[in-house]
Design a protein around this motif. Structure first.
Motif, PDB file in Angstrom:
ATOM      1  N   PRO A 195       0.828  -1.219  -0.119  1.00 32.33           N
ATOM      2  CA  PRO A 195       0.126   0.021  -0.024  1.00 32.33           C
ATOM      3  C   PRO A 195       0.960   1.307  -0.058  1.00 32.33           C
ATOM      4  O   PRO A 195       0.409   2.301  -0.326  1.00 32.33           O
ATOM      5  CB  PRO A 195      -0.676  -0.043   1.370  1.00 32.33           C
ATOM      6  CG  PRO A 195      -0.146  -0.891   2.235  1.00 32.33           C
ATOM      7  CD  PRO A 195       0.622  -2.191   1.273  1.00 32.33           C
ATOM      8  N   ASN A 196       2.086   1.360   0.395  1.00 28.46           N
ATOM      9  CA  ASN A 196       3.054   2.286   0.235  1.00 28.46           C
ATOM     10  C   ASN A 196       3.614   2.482  -0.971  1.00 28.46           C
ATOM     11  O   ASN A 196       4.576   3.188  -1.186  1.00 28.46           O
ATOM     12  CB  ASN A 196       4.322   2.229   1.606  1.00 28.46           C
ATOM     13  CG  ASN A 196       3.537   2.141   2.725  1.00 28.46           C
ATOM     14  OD1 ASN A 196       2.586   2.882   3.137  1.00 28.46           O
ATOM     15  ND2 ASN A 196       3.990   1.083   3.568  1.00 28.46           N
ATOM     16  N   GLU A 197       3.171   1.879  -2.057  1.00 27.92           N
ATOM     17  CA  GLU A 197       3.500   2.222  -3.471  1.00 27.92           C
ATOM     18  C   GLU A 197       4.993   1.689  -3.736  1.00 27.92           C
ATOM     19  O   GLU A 197       5.706   2.641  -3.926  1.00 27.92           O
ATOM     20  CB  GLU A 197       3.138   3.497  -4.012  1.00 27.92           C
ATOM     21  CG  GLU A 197       1.812   3.766  -3.697  1.00 27.92           C
ATOM     22  CD  GLU A 197       1.661   5.190  -4.351  1.00 27.92           C
ATOM     23  OE1 GLU A 197       2.492   6.078  -4.820  1.00 27.92           O
ATOM     24  OE2 GLU A 197       0.352   5.648  -4.226  1.00 27.92           O
ATOM     25  N   GLY A 198       5.244   0.398  -3.701  1.00 30.45           N
ATOM     26  CA  GLY A 198       6.720  -0.140  -4.038  1.00 30.45           C
ATOM     27  C   GLY A 198       7.162   0.478  -5.370  1.00 30.45           C
ATOM     28  O   GLY A 198       6.423   0.613  -6.259  1.00 30.45           O
ATOM     29  N   THR A 199       8.570   0.414  -5.682  1.00 29.53           N
ATOM     30  CA  THR A 199       9.107   0.847  -6.931  1.00 29.53           C
ATOM     31  C   THR A 199       9.742  -0.312  -7.553  1.00 29.53           C
ATOM     32  O   THR A 199      10.369  -1.342  -6.708  1.00 29.53           O
ATOM     33  CB  THR A 199      10.014   2.208  -6.760  1.00 29.53           C
ATOM     34  OG1 THR A 199      10.770   2.368  -8.076  1.00 29.53           O
ATOM     35  CG2 THR A 199      11.160   1.905  -5.752  1.00 29.53           C
TER      36      THR A 199
ATOM     37  N   THR B 213      12.466   0.453  -9.282  1.00 27.17           N
ATOM     38  CA  THR B 213      13.815   0.555  -9.400  1.00 27.17           C
ATOM     39  C   THR B 213      14.325   1.308  -7.733  1.00 27.17           C
ATOM     40  O   THR B 213      14.270   2.209  -7.578  1.00 27.17           O
ATOM     41  CB  THR B 213      14.269   1.823 -10.052  1.00 27.17           C
ATOM     42  OG1 THR B 213      13.190   2.840  -9.742  1.00 27.17           O
ATOM     43  CG2 THR B 213      13.839   1.645 -11.548  1.00 27.17           C
ATOM     44  N   PRO B 214      14.185   0.038  -6.984  1.00 26.01           N
ATOM     45  CA  PRO B 214      14.567   0.409  -5.542  1.00 26.01           C
ATOM     46  C   PRO B 214      15.816   1.229  -5.153  1.00 26.01           C
ATOM     47  O   PRO B 214      16.841   0.554  -6.083  1.00 26.01           O
ATOM     48  CB  PRO B 214      14.439  -0.921  -4.874  1.00 26.01           C
ATOM     49  CG  PRO B 214      15.032  -1.847  -5.954  1.00 26.01           C
ATOM     50  CD  PRO B 214      14.518  -1.419  -7.325  1.00 26.01           C
TER      51      PRO B 214
ATOM     52  N   ILE C 155      11.223  -2.896   2.818  1.00 23.62           N
ATOM     53  CA  ILE C 155      12.745  -3.171   2.804  1.00 23.62           C
ATOM     54  C   ILE C 155      12.729  -4.638   2.225  1.00 23.62           C
ATOM     55  O   ILE C 155      12.095  -5.430   3.060  1.00 23.62           O
ATOM     56  CB  ILE C 155      13.478  -2.751   3.860  1.00 23.62           C
ATOM     57  CG1 ILE C 155      13.512  -1.088   4.009  1.00 23.62           C
ATOM     58  CG2 ILE C 155      14.838  -3.258   3.983  1.00 23.62           C
ATOM     59  CD1 ILE C 155      14.242  -0.838   5.526  1.00 23.62           C
ATOM     60  N   THR C 156      13.685  -4.956   1.496  1.00 19.92           N
ATOM     61  CA  THR C 156      13.954  -6.379   1.206  1.00 19.92           C
ATOM     62  C   THR C 156      15.544  -6.488   1.679  1.00 19.92           C
ATOM     63  O   THR C 156      16.609  -5.769   1.396  1.00 19.92           O
ATOM     64  CB  THR C 156      14.017  -6.709  -0.262  1.00 19.92           C
ATOM     65  OG1 THR C 156      12.640  -6.528  -0.403  1.00 19.92           O
ATOM     66  CG2 THR C 156      14.498  -8.031  -0.494  1.00 19.92           C
TER      67      THR C 156
ATOM     68  N   MET D  34      15.639  -0.737  -0.825  1.00 23.62           N
ATOM     69  CA  MET D  34      14.656   0.126  -0.046  1.00 23.62           C
ATOM     70  C   MET D  34      13.384   0.456  -1.208  1.00 23.62           C
ATOM     71  O   MET D  34      13.658   1.145  -2.181  1.00 23.62           O
ATOM     72  CB  MET D  34      15.207   1.514   0.270  1.00 23.62           C
ATOM     73  CG  MET D  34      16.167   1.343   1.639  1.00 23.62           C
ATOM     74  SD  MET D  34      17.209   2.675   1.951  1.00 23.62           S
ATOM     75  CE  MET D  34      18.514   2.471   0.995  1.00 23.62           C
ATOM     76  N   ASN D  35      12.300  -0.455  -1.031  1.00 21.14           N
ATOM     77  CA  ASN D  35      11.611  -0.340  -2.014  1.00 21.14           C
ATOM     78  C   ASN D  35      10.441   0.788  -2.065  1.00 21.14           C
ATOM     79  O   ASN D  35       9.587   1.133  -3.090  1.00 21.14           O
ATOM     80  CB  ASN D  35      10.809  -1.768  -2.046  1.00 21.14           C
ATOM     81  CG  ASN D  35      11.775  -2.647  -2.063  1.00 21.14           C
ATOM     82  OD1 ASN D  35      12.535  -2.927  -2.851  1.00 21.14           O
ATOM     83  ND2 ASN D  35      11.679  -3.663  -0.933  1.00 21.14           N
TER      84      ASN D  35
END
Length: 393
Positions: A61-65, A67-68, A275-276, A301-302
Protein backbone atom coordinates in the motif's frame (compact mmCIF):
# COMPACT_ATOMS: atom_id res chain seq x y z
CA UNK A 1 -11.84 -23.23 -0.38
CA UNK A 2 -11.07 -24.10 -3.99
CA UNK A 3 -7.41 -23.10 -4.07
CA UNK A 4 -5.17 -25.78 -5.65
CA UNK A 5 -2.57 -27.18 -3.27
CA UNK A 6 0.12 -26.41 -5.85
CA UNK A 7 -0.69 -22.69 -5.44
CA UNK A 8 -0.86 -22.65 -1.64
CA UNK A 9 2.16 -20.87 -0.14
CA UNK A 10 1.08 -21.80 3.42
CA UNK A 11 0.86 -18.08 4.21
CA UNK A 12 -2.20 -18.54 6.52
CA UNK A 13 -4.06 -15.43 5.35
CA UNK A 14 -7.21 -17.56 5.14
CA UNK A 15 -6.99 -18.68 8.79
CA UNK A 16 -6.46 -15.10 9.94
CA UNK A 17 -9.57 -13.66 8.28
CA UNK A 18 -11.97 -16.43 9.31
CA UNK A 19 -14.35 -14.85 11.82
CA UNK A 20 -15.61 -18.27 12.89
CA UNK A 21 -12.10 -19.65 13.56
CA UNK A 22 -13.00 -22.55 11.30
CA UNK A 23 -9.55 -22.77 9.68
CA UNK A 24 -6.36 -24.09 11.25
CA UNK A 25 -2.96 -24.57 9.64
CA UNK A 26 -1.85 -28.20 9.84
CA UNK A 27 1.00 -30.16 8.29
CA UNK A 28 0.05 -32.24 5.24
CA UNK A 29 1.58 -35.56 4.19
CA UNK A 30 4.59 -33.78 2.62
CA UNK A 31 5.21 -31.62 5.68
CA UNK A 32 3.80 -28.26 4.56
CA UNK A 33 1.28 -26.16 6.47
CA UNK A 34 -2.14 -26.25 4.80
CA UNK A 35 -5.51 -24.77 5.80
CA UNK A 36 -7.85 -27.37 7.29
CA UNK A 37 -11.52 -26.37 7.56
CA UNK A 38 -13.80 -27.43 10.37
CA UNK A 39 -17.01 -27.82 8.40
CA UNK A 40 -19.12 -27.60 11.56
CA UNK A 41 -17.95 -23.98 12.02
CA UNK A 42 -17.75 -22.87 8.37
CA UNK A 43 -20.65 -20.72 7.08
CA UNK A 44 -19.41 -20.54 3.47
CA UNK A 45 -18.86 -16.76 3.65
CA UNK A 46 -15.97 -16.84 1.18
CA UNK A 47 -13.71 -14.56 3.25
CA UNK A 48 -10.89 -17.10 3.09
CA UNK A 49 -10.84 -17.24 -0.71
CA UNK A 50 -11.05 -13.46 -1.00
CA UNK A 51 -8.06 -13.08 1.33
CA UNK A 52 -5.85 -15.63 -0.45
CA UNK A 53 -2.96 -13.76 -2.12
CA UNK A 54 -3.08 -16.30 -4.97
CA UNK A 55 -6.58 -15.13 -5.95
CA UNK A 56 -5.76 -11.43 -6.17
CA UNK A 57 -2.92 -9.05 -6.82
CA UNK A 58 -1.62 -7.96 -3.43
CA UNK A 59 0.51 -4.83 -3.58
CA UNK A 60 2.42 -2.80 -1.02
CA UNK A 61 0.00 0.00 0.00
CA UNK A 62 3.04 2.29 0.28
CA UNK A 63 3.59 2.11 -3.51
CA UNK A 64 6.72 0.07 -4.10
CA UNK A 65 9.06 0.96 -6.94
CA UNK A 66 10.62 -1.25 -9.61
CA UNK A 67 13.87 0.72 -9.20
CA UNK A 68 14.60 0.35 -5.49
CA UNK A 69 17.35 2.32 -3.83
CA UNK A 70 20.03 -0.32 -3.37
CA UNK A 71 22.85 -0.51 -0.84
CA UNK A 72 25.59 -2.87 0.26
CA UNK A 73 25.65 -2.63 4.04
CA UNK A 74 26.63 -4.12 7.38
CA UNK A 75 26.25 -3.01 11.00
CA UNK A 76 29.16 -1.52 12.89
CA UNK A 77 28.40 -3.71 15.91
CA UNK A 78 30.64 -6.65 15.06
CA UNK A 79 29.11 -8.97 17.65
CA UNK A 80 25.67 -8.55 16.09
CA UNK A 81 27.08 -8.84 12.59
CA UNK A 82 28.85 -12.13 13.31
CA UNK A 83 25.68 -13.54 14.90
CA UNK A 84 23.63 -12.60 11.84
CA UNK A 85 23.29 -14.42 8.52
CA UNK A 86 24.67 -11.57 6.44
CA UNK A 87 25.26 -7.96 7.51
CA UNK A 88 23.06 -7.66 10.60
CA UNK A 89 20.80 -4.95 9.14
CA UNK A 90 17.59 -6.55 10.44
CA UNK A 91 18.90 -6.38 14.01
CA UNK A 92 19.66 -2.67 13.65
CA UNK A 93 16.17 -1.98 12.30
CA UNK A 94 14.59 -4.07 15.06
CA UNK A 95 16.55 -2.31 17.79
CA UNK A 96 15.36 1.05 16.48
CA UNK A 97 11.72 0.00 16.48
CA UNK A 98 11.96 -1.34 20.04
CA UNK A 99 13.78 1.80 21.21
CA UNK A 100 10.83 3.79 19.84
CA UNK A 101 8.40 1.73 21.91
CA UNK A 102 7.36 -0.63 19.13
CA UNK A 103 7.38 -4.38 18.61
CA UNK A 104 9.12 -6.65 16.12
CA UNK A 105 7.56 -9.69 14.49
CA UNK A 106 9.72 -12.46 13.04
CA UNK A 107 10.37 -16.19 12.93
CA UNK A 108 11.81 -18.00 15.94
CA UNK A 109 12.76 -21.62 16.54
CA UNK A 110 10.08 -23.13 18.80
CA UNK A 111 11.58 -26.59 19.19
CA UNK A 112 14.10 -28.77 17.35
CA UNK A 113 12.01 -29.06 14.18
CA UNK A 114 9.34 -26.35 14.32
CA UNK A 115 9.51 -22.62 13.61
CA UNK A 116 6.89 -19.88 13.81
CA UNK A 117 6.22 -16.16 14.03
CA UNK A 118 6.49 -14.50 17.42
CA UNK A 119 6.26 -10.93 18.73
CA UNK A 120 9.23 -9.38 20.54
CA UNK A 121 9.10 -6.13 22.49
CA UNK A 122 12.57 -6.10 24.08
CA UNK A 123 16.20 -6.39 22.99
CA UNK A 124 16.88 -9.41 25.19
CA UNK A 125 14.62 -11.58 23.02
CA UNK A 126 15.72 -10.17 19.67
CA UNK A 127 18.32 -12.92 19.05
CA UNK A 128 15.38 -15.35 18.67
CA UNK A 129 14.49 -13.59 15.40
CA UNK A 130 18.03 -13.21 14.13
CA UNK A 131 19.45 -15.46 11.42
CA UNK A 132 18.06 -17.57 8.60
CA UNK A 133 15.78 -20.53 9.29
CA UNK A 134 15.73 -22.98 6.40
CA UNK A 135 12.46 -24.68 7.36
CA UNK A 136 8.88 -23.64 6.62
CA UNK A 137 7.48 -21.54 9.48
CA UNK A 138 3.94 -21.62 10.80
CA UNK A 139 2.44 -18.11 10.59
CA UNK A 140 -0.46 -19.17 12.80
CA UNK A 141 -2.72 -16.19 13.62
CA UNK A 142 0.10 -13.65 13.65
CA UNK A 143 -1.56 -11.26 11.18
CA UNK A 144 -4.60 -10.87 13.45
CA UNK A 145 -2.25 -10.04 16.32
CA UNK A 146 -0.39 -7.49 14.20
CA UNK A 147 -3.68 -5.91 13.14
CA UNK A 148 -4.69 -5.49 16.78
CA UNK A 149 -1.33 -3.97 17.66
CA UNK A 150 -1.29 -1.38 14.90
CA UNK A 151 -4.91 -0.44 15.51
CA UNK A 152 -3.94 0.13 19.14
CA UNK A 153 -1.27 2.57 17.95
CA UNK A 154 1.84 0.40 18.45
CA UNK A 155 4.71 0.68 15.96
CA UNK A 156 5.25 -2.71 14.32
CA UNK A 157 8.13 -4.05 12.24
CA UNK A 158 6.95 -7.23 10.49
CA UNK A 159 9.50 -9.52 8.86
CA UNK A 160 8.96 -12.67 6.83
CA UNK A 161 9.00 -14.21 3.39
CA UNK A 162 7.45 -12.15 0.58
CA UNK A 163 4.28 -14.30 0.55
CA UNK A 164 3.86 -13.74 4.29
CA UNK A 165 4.17 -9.97 3.86
CA UNK A 166 1.56 -10.19 1.09
CA UNK A 167 -0.67 -12.20 3.43
CA UNK A 168 -0.37 -9.50 6.11
CA UNK A 169 -1.40 -6.78 3.65
CA UNK A 170 -4.31 -8.92 2.51
CA UNK A 171 -5.55 -9.42 6.07
CA UNK A 172 -5.23 -5.67 6.66
CA UNK A 173 -7.34 -5.24 3.50
CA UNK A 174 -5.19 -2.64 1.73
CA UNK A 175 -5.33 -0.17 4.58
CA UNK A 176 -2.44 2.24 5.01
CA UNK A 177 -0.96 2.14 8.49
CA UNK A 178 1.69 4.77 9.29
CA UNK A 179 2.92 2.70 12.24
CA UNK A 180 3.60 -0.47 10.22
CA UNK A 181 6.92 -1.27 8.53
CA UNK A 182 7.60 -4.45 6.58
CA UNK A 183 10.77 -6.33 5.73
CA UNK A 184 10.91 -9.33 3.41
CA UNK A 185 13.83 -11.65 2.84
CA UNK A 186 15.37 -12.85 -0.40
CA UNK A 187 13.79 -16.30 -0.17
CA UNK A 188 15.34 -19.44 -1.63
CA UNK A 189 12.12 -21.41 -1.18
CA UNK A 190 10.15 -22.87 1.71
CA UNK A 191 11.35 -26.39 2.66
CA UNK A 192 9.27 -29.18 4.19
CA UNK A 193 9.03 -29.47 7.97
CA UNK A 194 8.78 -33.24 7.56
CA UNK A 195 12.01 -33.41 5.55
CA UNK A 196 13.84 -31.35 8.15
CA UNK A 197 12.38 -33.54 10.89
CA UNK A 198 13.76 -36.63 9.18
CA UNK A 199 17.18 -34.99 9.00
CA UNK A 200 17.02 -34.10 12.70
CA UNK A 201 16.07 -37.69 13.56
CA UNK A 202 19.18 -38.94 11.78
CA UNK A 203 21.35 -36.39 13.59
CA UNK A 204 19.97 -37.39 16.97
CA UNK A 205 20.53 -41.08 16.26
CA UNK A 206 24.14 -40.41 15.28
CA UNK A 207 24.88 -38.16 18.24
CA UNK A 208 22.87 -40.16 20.81
CA UNK A 209 21.31 -36.92 22.05
CA UNK A 210 18.28 -34.74 21.40
CA UNK A 211 18.83 -31.70 19.19
CA UNK A 212 18.12 -28.41 20.91
CA UNK A 213 18.89 -25.69 18.35
CA UNK A 214 20.28 -25.30 14.85
CA UNK A 215 22.09 -22.18 13.68
CA UNK A 216 21.73 -22.40 9.91
CA UNK A 217 24.29 -19.69 9.16
CA UNK A 218 27.11 -20.07 11.65
CA UNK A 219 29.98 -17.83 10.53
CA UNK A 220 32.78 -19.24 12.67
CA UNK A 221 34.35 -20.39 9.38
CA UNK A 222 33.46 -17.16 7.56
CA UNK A 223 30.47 -15.72 5.74
CA UNK A 224 31.25 -17.27 2.36
CA UNK A 225 32.00 -20.69 3.84
CA UNK A 226 29.26 -20.64 6.46
CA UNK A 227 28.34 -23.73 8.46
CA UNK A 228 25.38 -25.25 10.24
CA UNK A 229 25.89 -25.42 14.00
CA UNK A 230 23.80 -28.07 15.75
CA UNK A 231 23.49 -27.71 19.54
CA UNK A 232 22.46 -30.83 21.47
CA UNK A 233 21.00 -31.36 24.93
CA UNK A 234 24.18 -33.25 25.80
CA UNK A 235 26.10 -29.99 25.42
CA UNK A 236 27.81 -31.02 22.21
CA UNK A 237 28.12 -28.49 19.40
CA UNK A 238 28.41 -30.04 15.95
CA UNK A 239 29.56 -27.63 13.22
CA UNK A 240 29.23 -28.78 9.59
CA UNK A 241 30.28 -26.66 6.62
CA UNK A 242 27.31 -26.10 4.31
CA UNK A 243 29.21 -27.78 1.46
CA UNK A 244 29.32 -31.00 3.54
CA UNK A 245 25.83 -30.83 5.05
CA UNK A 246 23.35 -33.45 3.82
CA UNK A 247 20.48 -31.13 4.73
CA UNK A 248 21.88 -28.16 2.81
CA UNK A 249 22.46 -30.36 -0.23
CA UNK A 250 18.78 -31.34 -0.23
CA UNK A 251 17.56 -27.82 0.58
CA UNK A 252 19.68 -26.06 -2.03
CA UNK A 253 18.58 -28.53 -4.71
CA UNK A 254 15.01 -27.23 -4.15
CA UNK A 255 13.68 -30.80 -4.24
CA UNK A 256 12.00 -30.40 -0.83
CA UNK A 257 10.45 -26.96 -1.29
CA UNK A 258 6.77 -26.05 -1.38
CA UNK A 259 5.23 -26.45 -4.83
CA UNK A 260 4.15 -22.81 -4.97
CA UNK A 261 7.78 -21.67 -4.63
CA UNK A 262 8.48 -22.74 -8.21
CA UNK A 263 6.06 -20.05 -9.39
CA UNK A 264 6.35 -17.37 -6.71
CA UNK A 265 4.30 -14.23 -7.40
CA UNK A 266 6.61 -12.07 -5.29
CA UNK A 267 10.09 -12.77 -6.64
CA UNK A 268 10.06 -9.65 -8.76
CA UNK A 269 10.47 -5.91 -8.77
CA UNK A 270 8.79 -4.05 -7.25
CA UNK A 271 9.17 -6.14 -4.12
CA UNK A 272 6.23 -6.49 -1.75
CA UNK A 273 7.84 -5.08 1.42
CA UNK A 274 9.17 -1.65 2.38
CA UNK A 275 12.68 -3.12 2.67
CA UNK A 276 14.16 -6.31 1.23
CA UNK A 277 17.18 -7.89 2.92
CA UNK A 278 19.46 -10.65 1.70
CA UNK A 279 23.05 -11.74 1.20
CA UNK A 280 25.05 -9.56 -1.14
CA UNK A 281 26.83 -12.46 -2.81
CA UNK A 282 29.38 -11.25 -5.32
CA UNK A 283 29.79 -7.90 -3.56
CA UNK A 284 33.57 -8.11 -4.06
CA UNK A 285 33.04 -7.73 -7.80
CA UNK A 286 31.49 -4.28 -7.34
CA UNK A 287 32.40 -3.03 -3.85
CA UNK A 288 35.47 -4.98 -2.66
CA UNK A 289 35.91 -2.68 0.31
CA UNK A 290 32.58 -3.98 1.67
CA UNK A 291 33.67 -7.60 1.99
CA UNK A 292 35.83 -8.81 4.86
CA UNK A 293 34.10 -12.22 4.93
CA UNK A 294 32.07 -11.32 8.02
CA UNK A 295 28.81 -10.76 6.14
CA UNK A 296 27.38 -8.08 3.86
CA UNK A 297 23.70 -7.41 3.20
CA UNK A 298 21.99 -6.21 0.08
CA UNK A 299 19.37 -3.65 1.12
CA UNK A 300 16.59 -2.83 -1.32
CA UNK A 301 14.56 0.16 -0.16
CA UNK A 302 11.36 -0.33 -2.09
CA UNK A 303 9.22 2.50 -0.70
CA UNK A 304 9.65 5.95 0.78
CA UNK A 305 8.82 4.44 4.16
CA UNK A 306 11.60 1.93 3.65
CA UNK A 307 14.06 4.74 2.93
CA UNK A 308 12.80 6.62 6.00
CA UNK A 309 13.29 3.56 8.21
CA UNK A 310 16.80 2.85 6.95
CA UNK A 311 17.79 6.50 7.30
CA UNK A 312 16.92 6.24 10.99
CA UNK A 313 19.73 3.68 11.53
CA UNK A 314 22.28 4.70 8.89
CA UNK A 315 24.71 6.08 11.49
CA UNK A 316 24.95 2.55 12.92
CA UNK A 317 25.75 1.02 9.55
CA UNK A 318 28.65 0.91 7.09
CA UNK A 319 27.09 1.21 3.64
CA UNK A 320 27.61 2.28 0.07
CA UNK A 321 25.24 2.86 -2.82
CA UNK A 322 24.92 0.04 -5.30
CA UNK A 323 22.64 -1.20 -8.08
CA UNK A 324 19.90 -3.81 -7.90
CA UNK A 325 21.21 -5.53 -11.03
CA UNK A 326 24.56 -6.14 -9.32
CA UNK A 327 22.88 -7.97 -6.44
CA UNK A 328 20.53 -9.86 -8.76
CA UNK A 329 23.46 -11.15 -10.82
CA UNK A 330 24.64 -13.27 -7.87
CA UNK A 331 21.34 -13.68 -6.00
CA UNK A 332 18.73 -14.23 -8.73
CA UNK A 333 16.08 -15.29 -6.18
CA UNK A 334 15.38 -11.55 -5.85
CA UNK A 335 13.45 -11.64 -9.12
CA UNK A 336 13.21 -15.22 -10.36
CA UNK A 337 11.75 -18.58 -9.35
CA UNK A 338 13.40 -21.83 -10.28
CA UNK A 339 11.41 -24.59 -11.97
CA UNK A 340 10.15 -27.41 -9.80
CA UNK A 341 12.73 -30.15 -9.34
CA UNK A 342 11.96 -32.88 -11.91
CA UNK A 343 12.21 -35.63 -9.28
CA UNK A 344 10.24 -33.90 -6.53
CA UNK A 345 7.30 -36.33 -6.56
CA UNK A 346 9.65 -39.31 -6.50
CA UNK A 347 11.58 -37.80 -3.60
CA UNK A 348 8.48 -37.35 -1.44
CA UNK A 349 7.25 -40.85 -2.34
CA UNK A 350 10.53 -42.16 -0.89
CA UNK A 351 10.46 -39.96 2.20
CA UNK A 352 8.92 -42.62 4.45
CA UNK A 353 10.86 -45.49 2.90
CA UNK A 354 14.47 -44.32 3.00
CA UNK A 355 16.84 -42.84 5.53
CA UNK A 356 17.91 -39.22 5.10
CA UNK A 357 21.39 -40.23 3.94
CA UNK A 358 19.84 -42.56 1.36
CA UNK A 359 17.61 -39.75 0.11
CA UNK A 360 20.59 -37.43 -0.19
CA UNK A 361 22.65 -40.05 -2.06
CA UNK A 362 19.84 -40.91 -4.46
CA UNK A 363 18.54 -37.43 -5.27
CA UNK A 364 21.39 -35.04 -4.43
CA UNK A 365 24.61 -37.02 -4.92
CA UNK A 366 27.92 -35.43 -4.06
CA UNK A 367 29.77 -34.04 -7.09
CA UNK A 368 32.76 -35.90 -8.42
CA UNK A 369 36.08 -35.41 -6.62
CA UNK A 370 37.54 -33.31 -9.43
CA UNK A 371 34.57 -30.94 -9.26
CA UNK A 372 34.90 -30.58 -5.48
CA UNK A 373 38.64 -29.96 -5.87
CA UNK A 374 38.00 -27.35 -8.56
CA UNK A 375 35.52 -25.54 -6.31
CA UNK A 376 37.94 -25.53 -3.38
CA UNK A 377 40.73 -24.12 -5.56
CA UNK A 378 38.39 -21.52 -7.03
CA UNK A 379 37.27 -20.50 -3.53
CA UNK A 380 40.87 -20.22 -2.36
CA UNK A 381 41.85 -18.06 -5.34
CA UNK A 382 38.81 -15.87 -4.77
CA UNK A 383 39.84 -15.29 -1.15
CA UNK A 384 43.41 -14.47 -2.21
CA UNK A 385 42.13 -12.03 -4.83
CA UNK A 386 39.86 -10.35 -2.27
CA UNK A 387 42.74 -10.09 0.21
CA UNK A 388 44.99 -8.45 -2.40
CA UNK A 389 42.23 -5.94 -3.28
CA UNK A 390 41.76 -5.06 0.37
CA UNK A 391 45.50 -4.51 0.80
CA UNK A 392 45.52 -2.15 -2.18
CA UNK A 393 42.59 -0.22 -0.73
Amino acid sequence: MNIPVSNCSSCAACANVCAREAITMQLDTEGFYRPVIDESKCIQCGACERACPWTKQVLNPNEGTSTPKTLAAYVKDEQVRLASSSGGIFSALARKIIADGGVVVGVAQQDATHFGHVIVDNEVDLPKLRGSKYVQANAGLIYKEVRSLIKAGRIVLFSGTPCQVAALYSVLDKGQYPNLYTVDIVCHGSPSVKVYGKFVESLENNQKSKLNTTLFRDKSTGWGSYSLAHLFDSGKRLVVNHDHSDYMAVFLSRICQNKSCSDCKYRKLPRIADITLGDYWGVSNYHPEMNDNKGTSVVLMNTLRGIELFDSIKDLVVHCESKAEYAIAHNPCIIRSEKQHPRRSEFFADLEKKSFSELRTKYCPKPALYIRTYKRIRGFLSRVKRHIKNIKL
